[in-house]
Every structure is written in C-alpha cells, then in structure tokens.
Motif scaffolding. Structure first.
Motif, PDB file in Angstrom:
ATOM      1  N   HIS A  82      -7.813  19.224  -5.332  1.00 10.11           N
ATOM      2  CA  HIS A  82      -6.391  19.508  -5.017  1.00 10.11           C
ATOM      3  C   HIS A  82      -5.530  19.710  -6.250  1.00 10.11           C
ATOM      4  CE1 HIS A  82      -6.813  18.397  -0.713  1.00 10.11           C
ATOM      5  NE2 HIS A  82      -7.478  17.206  -1.148  1.00 10.11           N
ATOM      6  N   SER A  83      -4.639  20.604  -6.288  1.00  5.25           N
ATOM      7  CA  SER A  83      -3.851  20.767  -7.628  1.00  5.25           C
ATOM      8  C   SER A  83      -2.397  20.256  -7.026  1.00  5.25           C
ATOM      9  CB  SER A  83      -3.812  22.159  -7.949  1.00  5.25           C
ATOM     10  OG  SER A  83      -3.530  22.816  -6.902  1.00  5.25           O
ATOM     11  N   GLN A  84      -2.049  18.938  -7.443  1.00  2.00           N
ATOM     12  CA  GLN A  84      -0.513  18.412  -6.976  1.00  2.00           C
ATOM     13  C   GLN A  84      -0.073  18.083  -8.271  1.00  2.00           C
ATOM     14  OE1 GLN A  84       0.283  18.332  -4.138  1.00  2.00           O
ATOM     15  NE2 GLN A  84      -1.377  19.317  -2.985  1.00  2.00           N
ATOM     16  N   LEU A 103      -3.720   8.578  -6.781  1.00  2.15           N
ATOM     17  CA  LEU A 103      -4.434   7.516  -6.441  1.00  2.15           C
ATOM     18  C   LEU A 103      -5.421   7.406  -5.186  1.00  2.15           C
ATOM     19  CD1 LEU A 103      -6.064   5.144  -8.323  1.00  2.15           C
ATOM     20  CD2 LEU A 103      -4.073   3.705  -7.108  1.00  2.15           C
ATOM     21  N   TRP A 104      -4.888   7.866  -4.165  1.00  2.01           N
ATOM     22  CA  TRP A 104      -5.334   8.201  -2.779  1.00  2.01           C
ATOM     23  C   TRP A 104      -6.505   9.218  -3.060  1.00  2.01           C
ATOM     24  CZ3 TRP A 104      -5.377   4.461   0.469  1.00  2.01           C
ATOM     25  CH2 TRP A 104      -4.099   3.455   0.737  1.00  2.01           C
ATOM     26  N   TRP A 105      -5.946  10.392  -3.499  1.00  2.00           N
ATOM     27  CA  TRP A 105      -6.931  11.417  -3.827  1.00  2.00           C
ATOM     28  C   TRP A 105      -8.226  11.009  -4.324  1.00  2.00           C
ATOM     29  CZ3 TRP A 105      -2.492  15.063  -6.149  1.00  2.00           C
ATOM     30  CH2 TRP A 105      -1.640  15.307  -4.731  1.00  2.00           C
ATOM     31  N   LEU A 106      -7.932  10.262  -5.507  1.00  2.00           N
ATOM     32  CA  LEU A 106      -8.965   9.978  -6.050  1.00  2.00           C
ATOM     33  C   LEU A 106      -9.980   8.919  -5.308  1.00  2.00           C
ATOM     34  CD1 LEU A 106     -10.699   9.610  -8.938  1.00  2.00           C
ATOM     35  CD2 LEU A 106      -9.060   7.451  -9.488  1.00  2.00           C
ATOM     36  N   ILE A 114       0.842  -1.356  -0.263  1.00  2.00           N
ATOM     37  CA  ILE A 114      -0.049   0.181  -0.012  1.00  2.00           C
ATOM     38  C   ILE A 114       0.784   1.302  -0.037  1.00  2.00           C
ATOM     39  CG2 ILE A 114      -1.617   1.154   1.439  1.00  2.00           C
ATOM     40  CD1 ILE A 114      -3.024  -1.286   2.069  1.00  2.00           C
ATOM     41  N   ALA A 115       2.153   0.905   0.638  1.00  2.00           N
ATOM     42  CA  ALA A 115       2.810   2.194   0.599  1.00  2.00           C
ATOM     43  C   ALA A 115       3.520   2.704  -0.831  1.00  2.00           C
ATOM     44  CB  ALA A 115       4.244   1.999   1.353  1.00  2.00           C
ATOM     45  N   LEU A 116       3.184   1.920  -1.926  1.00  2.00           N
ATOM     46  CA  LEU A 116       3.461   2.288  -3.337  1.00  2.00           C
ATOM     47  C   LEU A 116       2.433   2.835  -4.016  1.00  2.00           C
ATOM     48  CD1 LEU A 116       5.592  -1.100  -3.998  1.00  2.00           C
ATOM     49  CD2 LEU A 116       6.373   1.397  -3.650  1.00  2.00           C
TER      50      LEU A 116
END
Length: 191
Positions: free
Chosen positions: A126-128, A107-110, A100-102
């Motif tokens: 969020h603009s990253q 994708l976490w934001w999605l 999960i660290a990868l």
C-alpha cells in the motif's frame, strides 16, 4: 464405398485417431492429467517426509516446534477473550478500544503485513501518505481523551455513579412523611 473407406483410413487408419489427437490440442487428456497430478503429490509427500526424517530430540528443536504452534491458538483464544471481556466489563473494554483508535494506519498495515506473511498470505503493498495518517490520528486525540474521561466517569467504583439525583434530595425524600393509605387505615382500625 471406396471413397468412404479412404476417408476413414485417412482419419483412423495406421493406428491413429486424428479426431482424438486434434481434441487433445484443445482439451487436456484427463487420464494423463491424473497421472501427472499423482506424480506431483507423490513427490511433495516424499519431500515432506524427508524433512521429518532427521530425528529432533533436542530441547531447542522441541522449544521451536512448540513456539511455532502457539500463535494461532493465542490469536483465536485472545479474540474470544475480547468478546468475553466486552460483556463482563464494557467500560474497561471501551476504554481500551479508545486507545486502539489512536493507532496510526501505517502501524495497522505493518501488523497486517506481519500477520499475513506469518500465515502464508501474500502482502499487498500500500502506498499511503504517512504524514497524512499521523495528522488524522492526532486530530482524533481530543475526542479519544474526552471519550476516555466519560467512560471512566461511568466506572462502577466511581462515587454516586448509580444515583440519579444528588444525595441530599434522596435523603429528604426518605425522611419526609407522605400519606400512606394503608397505614392510615390500620391506625383507624386500631383506635
């Protein structure tokens, strides 16, 4: 008396209350607000009731209602299950957490956006920088691979994982005679 009477007649006369009318400009009438709130609640309950006025007896309707009720319990029981698995088999759990660290941040934001929209929350944009996140994720890969190998080496079914020294030393320690004062005393009493 005439002056005071004229003042009171000007303020409270003709069925008016200038003080109350002025106060209503700065503060809402509590009774009127309660009546408006009751009307809003009545209308929303009528709208809610009209939604369920149509009988839903088809297989598809029942299936969709059942599927709509699944995510919350699945998320709750799944989270509790993760805690149980972490206690039952920590090495297996830690290995999965290394994977999960990868997961890259976008994708976490999605996933967070999908879950927050599903449960009625508003998504905050969020603009990253996507490329920077991918580079950071790729930089973590060697560490994750090494951690995974170390965790797999500690797996309970790995040979000699519980031994603290090589097996030849353990064998020698078991067959080499050592002085045993109780045995010496017993042999002394026997002779």
């Amino acid at each position: 008396m005439g002056l005071i009477e004229r003042i009171f007649t000007g303020v409270f006369g003709d069925g008016r209350n200038v003080v109350a009318e002025t106060a209503h400009v700065f503060r809402e009438n509590a009774e009127g607000a309660a009546v408006r709130q009751a009307g809003i609640k009545r209308q929303s309950m009528q709208q809610f009731a009209s939604e369920f006025a149509v009988p839903r007896s088809g297989f598809f309707d029942r299936l969709m209602d059942g599927l709509n009720r699944l995510p919350r319990p699945l998320l709750a029981f799944g989270t509790i299950g993760l805690f149980v698995v972490a206690m039952v088999d920590p090495v297996w759990f830690a290995t999965r957490m290394q994977g999960i660290a990868l997961v890259p941040d976008p994708l976490w934001w999605l996933m967070g956006a999908i879950v927050s929209f599903y449960f009625g929350a508003r998504h905050q944009a969020h603009s990253q920088d996507f490329q920077q996140s991918i580079a950071q994720t790729m930089a973590r890969v060697p560490t994750v691979i090494e951690n995974t190998r170390s965790l797999q080496a500690m797996q309970y079914d790995t040979p000699q994982v519980a031994q603290s020294s090589p097996s030849a030393d353990l064998t020698l320690g078991a067959v080499t005679p050592a002085s045993n004062p109780a045995l010496v005393e017993w042999q002394h009493h026997q002779s």
